[in-house]
Write a protein that holds these residues in place. Structure first.
Motif, mmCIF file in Angstrom:
data_model
loop_
_atom_site.group_PDB
_atom_site.id
_atom_site.type_symbol
_atom_site.label_atom_id
_atom_site.label_comp_id
_atom_site.label_asym_id
_atom_site.label_seq_id
_atom_site.Cartn_x
_atom_site.Cartn_y
_atom_site.Cartn_z
ATOM 1 N N MET A 711 0.837 -1.188 0.000
ATOM 2 C CA MET A 711 0.000 0.000 0.000
ATOM 3 C C MET A 711 0.885 1.256 0.000
ATOM 4 N N ILE A 712 0.650 2.166 -0.954
ATOM 5 C CA ILE A 712 1.458 3.395 -1.028
ATOM 6 C C ILE A 712 0.642 4.656 -0.772
ATOM 7 N N GLY A 713 -0.671 4.514 -0.658
ATOM 8 C CA GLY A 713 -1.506 5.674 -0.369
ATOM 9 C C GLY A 713 -2.849 5.255 0.166
ATOM 10 N N ALA A 714 -3.433 6.094 1.030
ATOM 11 C CA ALA A 714 -4.760 5.801 1.581
ATOM 12 C C ALA A 714 -5.476 7.097 1.909
ATOM 13 N N MET A 715 -6.754 7.132 1.578
ATOM 14 C CA MET A 715 -7.611 8.252 1.972
ATOM 15 C C MET A 715 -8.641 7.716 2.947
ATOM 16 N N LEU A 716 -8.736 8.334 4.124
ATOM 17 C CA LEU A 716 -9.644 7.886 5.182
ATOM 18 C C LEU A 716 -10.918 8.713 5.075
ATOM 19 N N CYS A 717 -12.012 8.075 4.691
ATOM 20 C CA CYS A 717 -13.219 8.800 4.308
ATOM 21 C C CYS A 717 -14.409 8.459 5.205
ATOM 22 N N TYR A 718 -15.219 9.506 5.467
ATOM 23 C CA TYR A 718 -16.396 9.361 6.318
ATOM 24 C C TYR A 718 -17.632 9.702 5.495
ATOM 25 N N LYS A 719 -18.672 8.853 5.635
ATOM 26 C CA LYS A 719 -19.937 9.087 4.933
ATOM 27 C C LYS A 719 -20.936 9.694 5.913
ATOM 28 N N ASN A 720 -21.235 10.953 5.696
ATOM 29 C CA ASN A 720 -22.049 11.741 6.610
ATOM 30 C C ASN A 720 -23.534 11.420 6.473
ATOM 31 N N ILE A 721 -24.280 11.627 7.552
ATOM 32 C CA ILE A 721 -25.715 11.336 7.565
ATOM 33 C C ILE A 721 -26.466 12.148 6.514
ATOM 34 N N HIS A 722 -25.948 13.324 6.162
ATOM 35 C CA HIS A 722 -26.606 14.184 5.181
ATOM 36 C C HIS A 722 -25.998 14.029 3.789
ATOM 37 N N ASN A 723 -25.451 12.855 3.512
ATOM 38 C CA ASN A 723 -24.942 12.538 2.176
ATOM 39 C C ASN A 723 -23.737 13.401 1.785
ATOM 40 N N THR A 724 -22.930 13.735 2.787
ATOM 41 C CA THR A 724 -21.671 14.426 2.543
ATOM 42 C C THR A 724 -20.539 13.414 2.658
ATOM 43 N N TYR A 725 -19.625 13.451 1.706
ATOM 44 C CA TYR A 725 -18.468 12.565 1.721
ATOM 45 C C TYR A 725 -17.278 13.372 2.229
ATOM 46 N N VAL A 726 -16.604 12.832 3.243
ATOM 47 C CA VAL A 726 -15.545 13.584 3.919
ATOM 48 C C VAL A 726 -14.234 12.812 3.858
ATOM 49 N N PRO A 727 -13.341 13.151 2.931
ATOM 50 C CA PRO A 727 -11.992 12.566 2.957
ATOM 51 C C PRO A 727 -11.196 13.245 4.068
ATOM 52 N N ALA A 728 -11.267 12.663 5.250
ATOM 53 C CA ALA A 728 -10.801 13.367 6.449
ATOM 54 C C ALA A 728 -9.283 13.435 6.546
ATOM 55 N N PHE A 729 -8.591 12.331 6.208
ATOM 56 C CA PHE A 729 -7.132 12.301 6.362
ATOM 57 C C PHE A 729 -6.519 11.455 5.264
ATOM 58 N N VAL A 730 -5.280 11.772 4.970
ATOM 59 C CA VAL A 730 -4.574 11.089 3.899
ATOM 60 C C VAL A 730 -3.299 10.459 4.446
ATOM 61 N N GLY A 731 -2.883 9.343 3.851
ATOM 62 C CA GLY A 731 -1.617 8.707 4.181
ATOM 63 C C GLY A 731 -0.862 8.401 2.896
ATOM 64 N N MET A 732 0.455 8.584 2.900
ATOM 65 C CA MET A 732 1.227 8.382 1.668
ATOM 66 C C MET A 732 2.615 7.844 1.974
ATOM 67 N N ASN A 733 3.138 7.097 1.009
ATOM 68 C CA ASN A 733 4.532 6.685 1.007
ATOM 69 C C ASN A 733 5.276 7.660 0.095
ATOM 70 N N TYR A 734 6.123 8.494 0.674
ATOM 71 C CA TYR A 734 6.731 9.578 -0.088
ATOM 72 C C TYR A 734 7.753 9.088 -1.115
ATOM 73 N N GLU A 735 8.208 7.861 -0.968
ATOM 74 C CA GLU A 735 9.145 7.326 -1.966
ATOM 75 C C GLU A 735 8.475 7.170 -3.334
ATOM 76 N N TYR A 736 7.163 7.011 -3.341
ATOM 77 C CA TYR A 736 6.429 6.800 -4.590
ATOM 78 C C TYR A 736 5.601 8.031 -4.982
ATOM 79 N N LEU A 737 5.781 9.126 -4.279
ATOM 80 C CA LEU A 737 4.905 10.294 -4.453
ATOM 81 C C LEU A 737 4.914 10.812 -5.884
ATOM 82 N N GLU A 738 6.097 11.056 -6.450
ATOM 83 C CA GLU A 738 6.194 11.620 -7.789
ATOM 84 C C GLU A 738 5.919 10.571 -8.870
ATOM 85 N N GLN A 739 6.379 9.357 -8.638
ATOM 86 C CA GLN A 739 6.208 8.312 -9.655
ATOM 87 C C GLN A 739 4.735 8.051 -9.966
#
Length: 803
Positions: A711-739
């Motif tokens: 795994m080189i990246g992850a977005m942690l997302c919350y589905k709100n009661i009012h149909n709002t999608y919230v990508p709350a936090f991100v995780g990344m492996n910086y060695e693969y960031l540009e590639q």
């Protein structure tokens, strides 16, 4: 990744000053064809003058006036040559007189500010260190910062905190040749003193300790030959002390004076001292007036003048002690400060006093913290007993009126200044009369789910279920920064209709959360040994986990102003009971009404990172969405996202296994550690496990197709009661960031997933506005409002940011 728009300090000051100017208490013009010192013309009226810094009234002395006039006739309005080449003929006599006053070599400077800029860089060597009292005058702080270009460390202590000073001395004692402590003798706002005798005792313990005292407010009215407070306490000037006095203010003329008993240092400074070398010299009139004043200072008359002022100061003190007015520091200086707390109360009080015929100064940010606004009163020999008595009577009458007009009370003022109310407090006490009802709870489970979601449930990870999740995640953790207290506030009208609602958290924050990266890097080095260095308990609307509109208010309700007043009172009570050091109102867009209100309540505005959102129609498809992007952004999408997408294994993970959770946690940690521009504590490890089992959370993960388990990246997302999608936090492996353009890919996959779920809104959160805008997000300026007990942290961040 994320560029933070750091607050411009000058913008904040400009906002506060503009507010005060509009209220008619700042940037005024004196009126009239004459001026006698006792009265001053303001707004077509003659007011008794209680705002001067000419405490002895020498600026009106006929001898100084005649000397100045005679000098102009003989030498002109100025002597346009650098003093390094040749001095005005009048200089020699002035220097001889002032040297006689002090009994030590002196240097005359154009003014204090230029003097500090000339002296400090000359006196402080590259091997030295500087420690500032955080209330030392701005001109000293500004001059000291010049030394950062030479890598001289500059540090700061809380006002008159000798324990803190000793800790700093120990820190630098093995690294630096001299340690300079810079302070005022008399502080210009509250009129309080530097603890001279205790400081000298400290220098006996630590011989490296040197002092730089700015005693311009201690001049003339005290000490032998009127040489000021510091020298009156010292008795003798040792070689480890540089002393600055003034020839303006109480001295009655113009210019400043450096006193230096170290002959080698004296000659170095005098020979070449920056502005001392290149700036214009004092005008002939100023030199002559200062010489005439020096003659008075060298005569027995100075002690008669000092005594006359002492009698007026004592009389004013005596009258004040018979009132319940919040005098901030009782002492023998001619400077007094009556606290009002909120700026709005200060404006009201000053205007009331001017209407009664008394001119006083307003003490306001940045000279004092915004919530420590007050009225600065100075006593001079011009003031007579009858007007001194009249001023006290006017203050005693109008202070409770000002409190009532601005919907506050004396308890709040005394609390703001950490004062104990006097026994006779009742006459000053005012309370809010309201028909509104305040409900305050400590858990979301005590609030009706449907009610909460209708008020605040649509904005982010703080619908009812989201807050229950946060309460469980940020409690019962081993580290104190991972445990937050929650409060839920709803204010109802008589018909049980909500007028205002919000939630608050109390937790440990890093003081440098929004500071420049360089400052945070410096502080994080210290935190390797002291993990809670420069951290504070903060009471905040919302939380460090959430982003969005944390305040619901019915702007059409006739009692909305009362609801805001009750919110302020509730925040102050919580701040006190939960022992918080700061209140932060977060995530506000441009709203002039709220801005004016918060500023008047003692908050300063700072700009936060931009907030980014996407609105999605009900029938939105990925094709229709991308078709709306500009040609340039569609090209970016094809080249840097869609082309890479085929190389990646992309998953929507709703039931993560242990290995995946460990990878997600590690990826998040990478981003957190790399993003000092928004410097916060990490989140508790159990948070990711709770996300795993929570039905509203899911993870968008990416991995190279040839390494699907990496795994080189992850977005942690919350589905709100009012149909709002919230990508709350991100995780990344910086060695693969540009590639693989990981961050851009995760943003695109977030939009793709929200469209797939038929969400109507994506709350993309703070920072990285440039990247999000390229993918169709709307970017908004966001602001926070901060109220703190003192300016120490703010000023320290300014010092560290320029290191």
């Amino acid at each position: 990744m994320a560029k933070i728009k750091h607050n411009n300090f000058l913008d904040t000051v400009n906002e506060v000053f503009t507010d005060a100017k509009q209220e008619g208490v700042l940037h005024l013009y004196a009126e009239g064809e004459t001026f006698n010192g006792r009265t001053i013309g303001v707004k077509t009226r003659s007011l008794f003058h209680f705002g001067t810094t000419g405490y002895l009234g020498l600026e009106q002395d006929i001898r100084l006036k005649e000397a100045a006039i005679d000098a102009i006739r003989k030498y002109g309005t100025q002597f346009p040559l650098s003093k390094s080449y040749i001095s005005n003929p009048l200089y020699r006599r002035l220097e001889e007189k002032v040297t006689e006053m002090y009994g030590h070599p002196i240097i005359i400077t154009k003014n204090s500010t230029l003097g500090h800029i000339g002296v400090i860089p000359s006196a402080v060597k590259d091997q030295d260190a500087i420690i500032l009292d955080h209330q030392v005058h701005w001109s000293v702080q500004s001059a000291a910062k010049i030394l950062k270009n030479r890598s001289v460390p500059i540090d700061m202590i809380r006002h008159n905190d000798l324990n803190m000073l000793e800790d700093k001395i120990k820190r630098y004692s093995d690294q630096r040749k001299k340690i300079w402590y810079m302070a005022d003798g008399i502080y210009s706002m509250y009129g309080d003193f530097a603890p001279i005798s205790d400081l000298i005792a400290l220098s006996h313990k630590y011989p490296q300790l040197n002092f730089y005292f700015d005693d311009v407010h201690g001049m003339s009215w005290i000490g032998k030959n009127g040489t000021g407070y510091v020298l009156s306490e010292l008795g003798e000037l040792s070689e480890n002390i540089l002393l600055f006095g003034t020839l303006s203010k109480t001295f009655g003329a113009s210019g400043a004076v450096l006193v230096c008993s170290n002959k080698k240092m004296y000659h170095e400074i005098k020979t070449f001292g920056g502005p001392l070398t290149f700036s214009a010299q004092l005008e002939p009139a100023s030199i002559a007036a200062a010489t005439a004043s020096a003659d008075i200072h060298l005569s027995p008359e100075i002690y008669i003048l000092q005594q006359e002022l002492r009698e007026r100061v004592a009389y004013f003190n005596e009258l004040l002690q018979q009132t319940d007015l919040p005098l901030i520091d009782k002492n023998i200086s001619p400077v007094f400060y009556i606290g009002t707390g909120m700026p709005k109360t200060g404006y009201n009080f000053v205007n009331r006093l001017m209407n009664e015929g008394f001119y006083v100064n307003l003490g306001i940010f940045p000279a004092v913290p915004v919530k420590n606004t007050g009225v600065r009163i100075t006593i001079s020999r011009h003031n007579q007993q009858e007007e001194i008595k009249g001023l006290v009577a006017a203050m005693e009458y109008h202070f409770p009126k000002a409190l009532e007009d601005t919907h506050t009370n004396s308890e709040r003022v005394f609390h703001a200044f950490k004062l104990e109310p006097k026994e006779k407090e009742e006459p000053l006490k005012t309370s809010l009369k309201t028909e509104l009802k305040v409900r305050l709870e400590d858990s979301i489970e005590k609030i009706d789910k449907q009610l909460w979601n209708s008020l605040l449930g649509k904005h982010g990870v703080f619908d009812w279920e989201g807050l229950k999740f946060l309460e469980e995640s940020f409690s019962d953790n081993s580290q104190i920064e991972h445990n937050w207290e929650y409060r839920y506030l709803i204010i109802y009208d008589q018909e049980q209709k909500p007028v205002l609602a919000t939630f608050m958290t109390v937790g440990l924050w890093k003081d440098d959360m929004l500071a420049a990266v360089g400052a945070s890097q410096t502080i994080e080095e210290e935190r390797k040994n002291n993990p809670y260095y420069l951290t504070s308990k903060v009471l905040s609307l919302g939380s460090l986990f959430t982003e969005g509109e944390h305040l619901y208010m019915d702007y059409a309700h006739p009692h909305r102003q009362e609801a805001l007043n009750l919110l302020m009172q509730s925040l102050e009570k919580l701040e006190h009971s939960l022992e918080a050091k700061m209140i932060v109102l977060r995530d506000f867009s441009e709203n002039q009404t709220l801005h004016d209100y918060f500023q008047g309540q003692g908050f300063v505005r700072i700009q936060m990172p931009d907030s980014c959102n996407i609105e999605l129609p009900n029938d939105e498809t990925l094709e229709s969405y991308t078709a709306q992007l500009s040609a340039r952004n569609r090209k970016h999408l094809r080249k840097e996202i869609l082309k890479i997408e085929d190389l990646l294994e992309i998953q929507i993970v709703q039931d993560a296994n242990v290995l995946q959770l460990e990878q997600i946690s590690e990826l998040y940690s990478n981003v957190h550690q790399n993003n000092l521009g928004l410097n916060t504590f990490s989140f508790p490890h159990k948070l990711f496990g709770k996300m795993w089992v929570h039905p509203n959370w899911e993870f968008i993960t990416i991995a190279p197709k040839d390494e699907p388990n990496k795994m080189i990246g992850a977005m942690l997302c919350y589905k709100n009661i009012h149909n709002t999608y919230v990508p709350a936090f991100v995780g990344m492996n910086y060695e693969y960031l540009e590639q693989y353009h990981i961050y851009r890919q995760l943003l695109f996959q977030t939009i793709k997933r929200a469209i797939e779920l038929k969400c109507c809104h994506i709350a993309l959160g703070l920072t990285a506005g440039f990247e999000k805008r390229k993918l169709g997000a709307t970017v908004y300026n966001t602001y926070a409002y901060i109220q703190t007990a003192d300016n120490y942290t703010l000023e320290l961040m300014g010092i560290l940011e320029s290191n």
